[in-house]
Design a protein around this motif. Sequence first.
Motif, PDB file in Angstrom:
ATOM      1  N   ILE A 276       8.961 -48.231  77.209  1.00  0.00           N
ATOM      2  CA  ILE A 276       7.890 -48.248  78.202  1.00  0.00           C
ATOM      3  C   ILE A 276       6.500 -48.018  77.601  1.00  0.00           C
ATOM      4  N   ASP A 277       6.365 -47.143  76.614  1.00  0.00           N
ATOM      5  CA  ASP A 277       5.031 -46.898  76.064  1.00  0.00           C
ATOM      6  C   ASP A 277       4.462 -48.090  75.297  1.00  0.00           C
ATOM      7  N   PRO A 278       5.244 -48.771  74.458  1.00  0.00           N
ATOM      8  CA  PRO A 278       4.712 -49.997  73.855  1.00  0.00           C
ATOM      9  C   PRO A 278       4.350 -51.048  74.905  1.00  0.00           C
ATOM     10  N   LEU A 279       5.119 -51.115  75.999  1.00  0.00           N
ATOM     11  CA  LEU A 279       4.775 -52.028  77.095  1.00  0.00           C
ATOM     12  C   LEU A 279       3.418 -51.645  77.684  1.00  0.00           C
ATOM     13  N   ARG A 280       3.247 -50.358  77.951  1.00  0.00           N
ATOM     14  CA  ARG A 280       1.974 -49.891  78.522  1.00  0.00           C
ATOM     15  C   ARG A 280       0.802 -50.190  77.595  1.00  0.00           C
ATOM     16  N   ALA A 296       3.493 -42.392  87.663  1.00  0.00           N
ATOM     17  CA  ALA A 296       2.834 -41.739  86.535  1.00  0.00           C
ATOM     18  C   ALA A 296       1.758 -42.623  85.908  1.00  0.00           C
ATOM     19  N   GLU A 297       1.742 -43.912  86.261  1.00  0.00           N
ATOM     20  CA  GLU A 297       0.861 -44.861  85.571  1.00  0.00           C
ATOM     21  C   GLU A 297      -0.636 -44.523  85.674  1.00  0.00           C
ATOM     22  N   PRO A 298      -1.156 -44.065  86.819  1.00  0.00           N
ATOM     23  CA  PRO A 298      -2.580 -43.719  86.846  1.00  0.00           C
ATOM     24  C   PRO A 298      -2.969 -42.688  85.792  1.00  0.00           C
ATOM     25  N   GLY A 299      -2.123 -41.686  85.582  1.00  0.00           N
ATOM     26  CA  GLY A 299      -2.384 -40.696  84.547  1.00  0.00           C
ATOM     27  C   GLY A 299      -2.285 -41.286  83.157  1.00  0.00           C
ATOM     28  N   SER A 303      -5.527 -41.269  80.441  1.00  0.00           N
ATOM     29  CA  SER A 303      -5.610 -40.446  79.239  1.00  0.00           C
ATOM     30  C   SER A 303      -4.787 -40.951  78.058  1.00  0.00           C
ATOM     31  N   GLN A 304      -3.542 -41.388  78.306  1.00  0.00           N
ATOM     32  CA  GLN A 304      -2.683 -41.784  77.188  1.00  0.00           C
ATOM     33  C   GLN A 304      -3.075 -43.143  76.609  1.00  0.00           C
TER      34      GLN A 304
END
Length: 468
Positions: A276-280, A296-299, A303-304
């Motif tokens: 999921i993080d590489p996708l994001r 959780a996506e707005p956060g 920031s991430q």
Amino acid sequence: MGGKLFMKKNMRYASMALSLVLASSALAACGQNDKTPAASGDSAASGSGQAVKLKFWTNARHDADLMKEKIDKFNETHKGKIEVETQIMTDNYEQALQTAIQADEAPDVFNAKMKLKFEDLVKMKAIEPLDSYMNDDVTKRFGENLLKLDRQNALDGKTYSLPNYGTTWRLIYNKDLFAKAGIAEPPKSLSELVEDAKKITEAGKADNVYGFALNMKTPAAAFERGLLPMVRLDGKDYYDWKTGQYTFDVLKPYVQTLKQIVDNKSMLPGYESLDIDPLRNQFAAGKIGMYFSLSAEPGVYDSQFPTKINWGVAQVPTVDGQAPKGANYINGGASWLYMSGKSKNKQAAWEFMNYLYSDEVLVPYYEQGKGVSVVPSVVEKAKEPTLKNFKDFAPKDDAMWPAYPVHKVEGKPWQNVISEVILGLTPLDNAIQDLNKRYNDGLNTEEKAGNVKRVVIPDFDAHALIKK
């Protein structure tokens, strides 16, 4: 005044977790909720006149700033009566908690959002039923539908936790890529999902843009984000609640939709091993038209993976683009806090819990984007959340579904089998036939052995789960 936040080792559990310890005290003030009955042999202040000391453990870091502020205030207004020490476990929360429970040294109040099973905690008498503590105001504020969620926060008619926030699921999309492809709005049907993904891919060829992405490295994580929300929004489920039988046939059109996106070459390459993080990261870079994910996506994009792209949030598509016949599901919304069944200060523990469950705490919790509130009074009073697009995750066509029966199943989990279908390794009809047999056989066997109770709700209506 205020409290002092400092780090220390928890000597007994140092091998299992580091803790942030919060202890604060200030000017004395009045108590809270004087209508709540005290538990037998317990009072909100010790007989010696000294403050009752409570331990509160949590595994949540995302809300640490707000919780510190609110617990500081609680300690200030209860000086000389109750003092709460908070430990934020940074590792192995469940292991540390289980060890403490077995040693009769559990914290008085602890976070319920964890991997230890609710039913096991009840059987161990590790958590306290809250029914005798809740007054009419509490019952009215939360409502029967939120206080009696079987095997989620209630068991055998007793309530062990109250809700605060849960996870909701949506379609996340890049508005600029949609506009470039000539698409006016996010897809409302399965056919539009396929077509829009194709248009975005074609319009973005020069920039290596793809219309859709799927984090299928972990199939269970991928399908809880999109496949299951679409199925349930249409009022279906792979477990037939009316008959107590598994019917994976209902997944067909949704699996076929994802397979078609792959066959059209509209899916981001490498999806079969994508996390999921590489996708994001790719979405934040403007390389993905849309994907399914959670609240959780707005956060994440605040920031991430900070991004300048113009992104939006929409409800997942229905099979035909018509109004939902069911309800998208809210995950983990039934419980937030437990009281220890072995606490020596249960009345004080409830007074602290009652404060944390008040609108004074839960309203800013939602407004600041700490979690999507499932409590009606909170959503009604709250201002628009400050995090971009967070408001679009608020429950609308969403509800908390019943808990599946938990039992052993031989072979691969259904998510892995469906992923093989999308990869073209297994024919869909064969997969469904296999799943129906294995899951029903597993349930039948476990039921006969007395290890599980089949859940049957003859009048089940998914759309009726939504409480307007």
